[in-house]
Design a protein around this motif. Structure first.
Motif, mmCIF file in Angstrom:
data_model
loop_
_atom_site.group_PDB
_atom_site.id
_atom_site.type_symbol
_atom_site.label_atom_id
_atom_site.label_comp_id
_atom_site.label_asym_id
_atom_site.label_seq_id
_atom_site.Cartn_x
_atom_site.Cartn_y
_atom_site.Cartn_z
ATOM 1 N N VAL A 126 0.668 -0.969 -0.217
ATOM 2 C CA VAL A 126 0.242 -0.161 0.078
ATOM 3 C C VAL A 126 0.904 1.073 -0.356
ATOM 4 C CG1 VAL A 126 -0.426 -0.336 2.570
ATOM 5 C CG2 VAL A 126 -1.822 1.105 1.560
ATOM 6 N N THR A 138 -3.493 0.459 -2.631
ATOM 7 C CA THR A 138 -3.056 -0.851 -3.246
ATOM 8 C C THR A 138 -2.555 -1.604 -4.082
ATOM 9 O OG1 THR A 138 -3.553 -0.418 -0.795
ATOM 10 C CG2 THR A 138 -3.287 -2.989 -1.178
ATOM 11 N N ILE A 207 -5.700 -2.264 5.832
ATOM 12 C CA ILE A 207 -5.750 -3.096 4.503
ATOM 13 C C ILE A 207 -5.102 -3.792 4.894
ATOM 14 C CG2 ILE A 207 -4.561 -2.108 2.494
ATOM 15 C CD1 ILE A 207 -5.219 0.643 3.407
ATOM 16 N N CYS A 215 0.655 -7.639 3.802
ATOM 17 C CA CYS A 215 1.118 -6.283 3.245
ATOM 18 C C CYS A 215 2.281 -5.379 3.431
ATOM 19 C CB CYS A 215 -0.117 -5.355 3.153
ATOM 20 S SG CYS A 215 -0.223 -4.244 2.135
#
Length: 258
Positions: A126, A138, A207, A215
């Motif tokens: 991201v 993202t 996220i 991530c």
């Protein structure tokens, strides 16, 4: 030698890339559309001050989220350097390693962020861009833009308070010593700067949760270093990431389209 031009809502950022590094980065406020000659004069002045001949520019790439400025900047670059600049947009997206979601809607700067993040990290990432808007872009390890979140940027939020209230001053973007503001300036800094710190942490956490924790996060934009306490959330803080993406897009586009 590559010239990249990032036309944003607040600033036009111009980068000169040579020898595998950004040698010069110039910034000027975005203004109502000026004639091509205006942008030619500005570019000439920067290059002259840096002792760079016009002939050193072999490629130029333009990203713009301000349509009113795009055509005149493109004309200025084309005439000044006798070349056809690459203009980032849906027509060039098929040549990129990134799958762009809703290409007619997404900002070209966000596409550039995704391209740069994929090239640098090659994993779910991201990109948090601290600009006029605060954006979260993202991208997956396979090159798909998974989604975007947008909120007003730090300066935008503070200026909105200043413009729409009679007694609140415009204040510097600095982390206050306490969440308990003891005067007007500290109160605004506590609400906005500390509030944005929590916002960014919260969005990154959400996220990551949607991607099962897989991530990383990277920060970019003119205010990427404005909240140092956030830096532990990021693998890198790279103000030039958007310029990197714009430059890479120029490399992916076939020469015959330039």
């Amino acid at each position: 030698m590559v010239l990249t031009i990032d036309i944003g809502n607040s600033d036009i950022v111009v980068g000169y890339y040579a020898n595998q590094a950004w040698q010069h980065v110039w910034r000027v406020p975005s203004r109502p559309a000026q004639p091509p000659a205006f942008y030619q004069r500005q570019l000439r002045m920067w290059l002259l001050e840096a002792d760079l001949p016009l002939s050193s520019i072999r490629r130029a790439v333009i990203s713009s989220v301000v349509p009113a400025l795009t055509a005149n900047v493109r004309e200025a670059v084309g005439e000044l350097f006798a070349l056809s600049p690459v203009v980032v947009g849906p027509s060039v997206y098929p040549y990129l390693p990134v799958e762009v979601v809703r290409p007619q809607e997404v900002g070209t700067d966000l596409v550039a962020n995704a391209v740069a993040a994929l090239a640098r990290y090659n994993r779910n990432c991201v990109v948090v861009d601290f600009g006029t808007a605060l954006t979260f872009t993202t991208i997956s390890a396979t090159g798909k833009m998974l989604g975007i979140a947008i909120t007003p940027g730090l300066k935008t939020a503070i200026r909105s308070l200043f413009a729409n209230t009679a007694q609140l001053p415009e204040v510097p973007i600095e982390m206050p010593p306490s969440a308990l503001g003891t005067n007007t300036v500290l109160a605004i800094q506590a609400g906005v700067v500390m509030g944005y710190e929590s916002l960014v942490r919260g969005m990154i956490a959400r996220i990551r949760a949607e991607l099962n924790g897989d991530c990383i996060a990277v920060a970019t934009g003119g205010l990427a270093q404005a909240i140092p306490s956030l830096h532990t959330e990021f693998v890198d803080v790279l103000p030039s990431l958007t310029l990197d993406g714009i430059r890479l897009i120029g490399e992916y586009v076939p020469a015959e389209l330039n």
